[in-house]
Design a protein around this motif. Structure first.
Motif, short mmCIF file in Angstrom:
data_model
loop_
_atom_site.label_atom_id
_atom_site.label_comp_id
_atom_site.label_asym_id
_atom_site.label_seq_id
_atom_site.Cartn_x
_atom_site.Cartn_y
_atom_site.Cartn_z
N SER A 194 53.46 48.74 55.91
CA SER A 194 52.84 47.41 55.92
C SER A 194 51.37 47.49 56.34
N ALA A 195 51.08 48.40 57.30
CA ALA A 195 49.69 48.59 57.74
C ALA A 195 48.83 49.10 56.59
N ILE A 196 49.35 50.05 55.86
CA ILE A 196 48.59 50.63 54.74
C ILE A 196 48.29 49.56 53.69
N VAL A 197 49.30 48.76 53.37
CA VAL A 197 49.12 47.69 52.37
C VAL A 197 48.06 46.69 52.84
N ASN A 198 48.11 46.33 54.12
CA ASN A 198 47.13 45.38 54.66
C ASN A 198 45.70 45.88 54.50
N ILE A 217 44.54 48.28 52.51
CA ILE A 217 44.17 48.46 51.10
C ILE A 217 43.75 47.14 50.48
N TYR A 218 44.55 46.10 50.72
CA TYR A 218 44.27 44.83 50.06
C TYR A 218 43.15 44.05 50.73
N ARG A 219 42.87 44.29 51.99
CA ARG A 219 41.68 43.70 52.61
C ARG A 219 40.42 44.23 51.93
N LYS A 220 40.41 45.53 51.72
CA LYS A 220 39.25 46.15 51.09
C LYS A 220 39.12 45.71 49.63
N LYS A 221 40.27 45.66 48.94
CA LYS A 221 40.24 45.21 47.54
C LYS A 221 39.72 43.77 47.45
N ASN A 222 40.18 42.93 48.37
CA ASN A 222 39.75 41.53 48.38
C ASN A 222 38.25 41.42 48.63
N PHE A 223 37.74 42.21 49.59
CA PHE A 223 36.30 42.18 49.89
C PHE A 223 35.48 42.60 48.68
N HIS A 224 35.87 43.71 48.05
CA HIS A 224 35.10 44.19 46.90
C HIS A 224 35.20 43.23 45.72
N TYR A 225 36.36 42.59 45.56
CA TYR A 225 36.50 41.60 44.49
C TYR A 225 35.55 40.42 44.74
N MET A 226 35.51 39.94 46.00
CA MET A 226 34.62 38.82 46.34
C MET A 226 33.17 39.19 46.11
N ARG A 227 32.82 40.43 46.46
CA ARG A 227 31.42 40.86 46.28
C ARG A 227 31.07 40.98 44.80
N ARG A 228 31.98 41.55 44.01
CA ARG A 228 31.72 41.70 42.57
C ARG A 228 31.64 40.34 41.89
N ARG A 229 32.39 39.38 42.40
CA ARG A 229 32.46 38.06 41.76
C ARG A 229 31.51 37.06 42.42
N LYS A 284 46.00 37.85 40.76
CA LYS A 284 46.67 39.14 40.58
C LYS A 284 46.70 39.91 41.90
N LEU A 285 45.56 39.92 42.61
CA LEU A 285 45.50 40.60 43.91
C LEU A 285 46.48 39.99 44.91
N ILE A 286 46.49 38.67 44.99
CA ILE A 286 47.35 37.97 45.96
C ILE A 286 48.82 38.24 45.66
N LEU A 287 49.20 38.16 44.39
CA LEU A 287 50.61 38.37 44.01
C LEU A 287 51.07 39.80 44.29
N HIS A 288 50.21 40.77 43.97
CA HIS A 288 50.57 42.17 44.23
C HIS A 288 50.76 42.42 45.73
N GLU A 289 49.81 41.89 46.54
CA GLU A 289 49.92 42.08 47.98
C GLU A 289 51.18 41.40 48.52
N SER A 290 51.46 40.19 48.03
CA SER A 290 52.64 39.44 48.50
C SER A 290 53.93 40.17 48.15
N LEU A 298 58.76 43.10 50.15
CA LEU A 298 59.59 44.32 50.19
C LEU A 298 59.72 44.83 51.63
N PHE A 299 58.57 44.95 52.31
CA PHE A 299 58.61 45.48 53.68
C PHE A 299 59.20 44.47 54.66
#
Length: 651
Positions: A219-223, A225-237, A286-292, A297-298
């Motif tokens: 769960s820690a790893i997922v958190n 990973i998706y924090r960083k993905k979310n940040f980079h998505y916000m920056r790119r967009r 897509k990001l939110i659904l994948h993270e959820s 699961l965990f």
């Protein structure tokens, strides 16, 4: 000089960690990630300390208090339940014995603890809100102070403007939020360790701890990973988010709503907003659904594991090994350890993501100023007449392949009146910005009284100019303040304010306002604020320039929104008042150029012609063509106006 006319981005680059190429590269990668995090975190601590040291002490105290109180509450509850169970086992006792029993005193202690907890939480929340306002104020104040020294050229750089907008939007609330979450981690860590000790000390339950930790790691790893993905998505967009804000604001902007409504543009902008949102939302969803999905699961795995722990503890109560209070303590400890691990992971990921956004503020605050005096000490401008010389001056905006101004040579003598003329895009306004050192030339130099313009103190230099820009300021303050903004350091009475208004032909309409010079302008803050016409605002801007009483008057299209009569009235006033002042006009109405000492004709960024009206008309060149064309149009309009009353209306 950096070869870009004074343009230079911030030299701050957010710490970046290249992705690891293999397992051996992982420690270095993690070290660089943590290094970048601690740089940003240290900046946040410094920022909050500057807002008020008491905020950090408050957060420290609350963190310690919140860390130990849950465990204290669990231990008291355990003792109460165990005492009650022992009483039940021993048989019923008289009520009178209850008031002297340990259960009664434990209950008093428990509710003192509960009251204290509530008081501390209430005080903490109140102080957090106060601290939040103070941190926002500190950040805004620092950004405003920084904006005083940032080059005007930086605002023409889209990358800088994006950083500034992001910093302005994110940085106010982020620092305290990150620190609050950080101290929350301290609280959670104290609570976690305390419950861990309880479980490790419990007979036969030490095996529970490693399993809880093992289940929590994915769960820690997922958190993270998706924090960083979310940040980079916000920056790119970032572009899409700014577009959405732009289209949404167009329909509620009081200056734009008239045109939007009249041209029926509302649906167009709504459709564009929807289209941009569709692209932005698709990737975010897509990001939110994948993270959820991963968290579900965990979550199921964690729930099954906890069920096993609870059954194991319940069996021991069933066999008499544990009391009811022990069951309450140990199952609570299992849940608390799992919750603490989850909270530690979530908060750590949130803090990490939050510190990434702080990069915008750090980059803004480290923006380099290039428009600075080159002489040490800087030269002071002496009051009086001034000679300005441009030697082979060229200027180019960053990213452009051609010069906006190219190889301009010009001498403006003390007390001269100079008019800059030319078609739109000829470089007239850019030349004004170079003369006032809002920009530096890409090539060449500008001399003021024989010294390079770069050698002068900026405040002293700017005070030399009384200037009205094409996009002059409209300030939501009173009429008097709008005029006094021409020189706030000037100690003058209302007589000088009224004189400036009279010289700009603004006196008549000002005195007709409900409160005269005390009338608030614009309905942004005051319900009785007066909305002026663009021509009235322009007269007020001219009054501001008159009030400044500067050595050099610069007027960039000062009368563009005035009718010809009002324009001529203001030019006549300028002609009477300028005396020994140097005056530089930018004007499309060439009638104002006829009395100039020099007319500078610009075209394609170069000087096409220089001379007075008579000389240039005699040359029959670019100025002659512009003047003749404009004069012909005025004559045709005048003729048309004379004929119009004679026409009969059709029956």
């Amino acid at each position: 000089m950096n070869g870009m006319g004074g343009f230079r981005r911030s030299n701050y680059e957010p710490p970046k960690a290249p992705k690891p190429e293999g397992i051996k590269d992982l420690p270095r990668y993690l070290g660089e990630v943590l290094g970048g995090f601690f740089v940003r975190f240290a900046y946040i601590v410094k920022l909050v300390w500057q807002s008020g040291p008491w905020i950090l002490f408050l957060l420290s105290f609350v963190a310690l208090f919140k860390g130990v109180t849950p465990v204290i509450g669990s231990l008291i509850s355990k003792e109460i339940l165990n005492e009650l169970q022992l009483v039940v086992r021993a048989g019923a006792l008289p009520e009178s014995e209850f008031w002297t029993s340990s259960v009664f005193y434990l209950l008093i202690f428990f509710f003192i603890y509960r009251i204290l907890l509530r008081v501390i939480n209430t005080v903490s929340n109140a102080l957090n809100r106060i601290a939040g306002e103070m941190v926002v104020k500190e950040v805004k104040e620092q950004m405003m102070e920084k904006s005083k020294e940032i080059d005007l050229a930086s605002f023409d750089d889209p990358a800088f403007y994006e950083r500034m907008e992001n910093a302005n939007r994110e940085a106010g609330n982020r620092p305290l939020q990150i620190l609050t979450e950080t101290f929350g981690i301290v609280s959670t860590a104290i609570e976690f360790i305390s419950y861990l000790v309880i479980l490790l000390a419990a007979p036969g339950l030490s095996w529970v701890v490693p399993i809880i930790l093992a289940v929590s790691i994915p769960s820690a790893i997922v958190n993270f990973i998706y924090r960083k993905k979310n940040f980079h998505y916000m920056r790119r967009r970032s572009k899409e988010r700014r577009q959405m804000d732009y289209y949404a604001n167009l329909l509620v902007n009081k200056d734009m709503v008239k045109e939007v409504r009249m041209y029926d543009l509302s649906d167009t902008f709504i459709d564009r907003f929807k289209a941009v949102f569709g692209k932005y939302y698709q990737g975010l969803r897509k990001l939110i659904l994948h993270e959820s999905a991963w968290h579900i699961l965990f979550g199921v795995l964690s729930g099954v594991t906890n069920l096993i722990f609870f059954v194991s503890i319940a069996v021991r109560v069933f066999t008499g090994e544990f009391l009811i209070g022990d069951y309450n303590l140990y199952t609570g400890a299992v849940m608390s350890v799992a919750t603490c691990v989850s909270a530690l992971i979530t908060s750590s990921a949130s803090i990490y993501g939050g510190t990434l956004f702080i990069d915008n503020l750090i980059a803004f605050m480290k923006e380099e100023q290039t428009i600075v005096p080159t002489a040490e000490p800087a030269c002071e401008v002496k009051r009086g007449g001034h000679t300005i010389v441009l030697e082979h001056v060229s200027f180019r905006y960053p990213g452009m392949t051609r010069d906006v101004l190219h190889d301009v040579n010009l001498t403006i003598g003390a007390g001269e009146t100079v008019v800059l003329v030319g078609l739109n895009g000829a470089g007239k306004t850019t030349l004004i910005k170079l003369l006032t050192r809002l920009y530096d030339p890409t090539e060449g130099r500008i001399l003021l009284d024989g010294r390079d313009l770069k050698e002068y103190d900026l405040k002293s230099l700017y005070a030399m100019f009384g200037i009205i820009f094409q996009d002059f300021g409209k300030y939501a303050v009173t009429v008097e303040e709008n005029i006094r903004f021409g020189d706030l350091h000037k100690e003058a009475g209302m007589e000088e304010v009224r004189a400036a208004a009279e010289q700009s032909a603004a006196k008549e309409y000002i005195e007709s306002l409900p409160m005269g010079y005390d009338t608030p302008l614009m309905r942004i803050f005051e319900p009785d604020g007066k909305e002026l016409s663009i021509g009235q605002w322009q007269k007020l801007a001219v009054a501001r320039a008159f009030y400044a009483d500067s050595d050099v008057l610069i007027l960039d299209e000062p009368t563009a929104s005035l009718d010809p009569m009002a324009e001529q009235e203001i030019f006549n006033q300028f002609d009477r008042l300028r005396t020994d002042k140097t005056t530089i006009f930018v004007s499309h109405r060439l009638s104002s150029a006829t009395v100039a000492d020099q007319i500078v004709v610009l075209g394609g960024g170069t000087v096409k012609e220089i001379g007075n009206h008579a000389e240039l008309m005699e040359k029959r060149g670019a100025y002659y063509e512009l003047f003749s064309t404009q004069a012909k149009r005025y004559m045709e309009q005048e003729s048309s106006q004379e004929e119009r009353p004679r026409r009969r209306r059709p029956r």
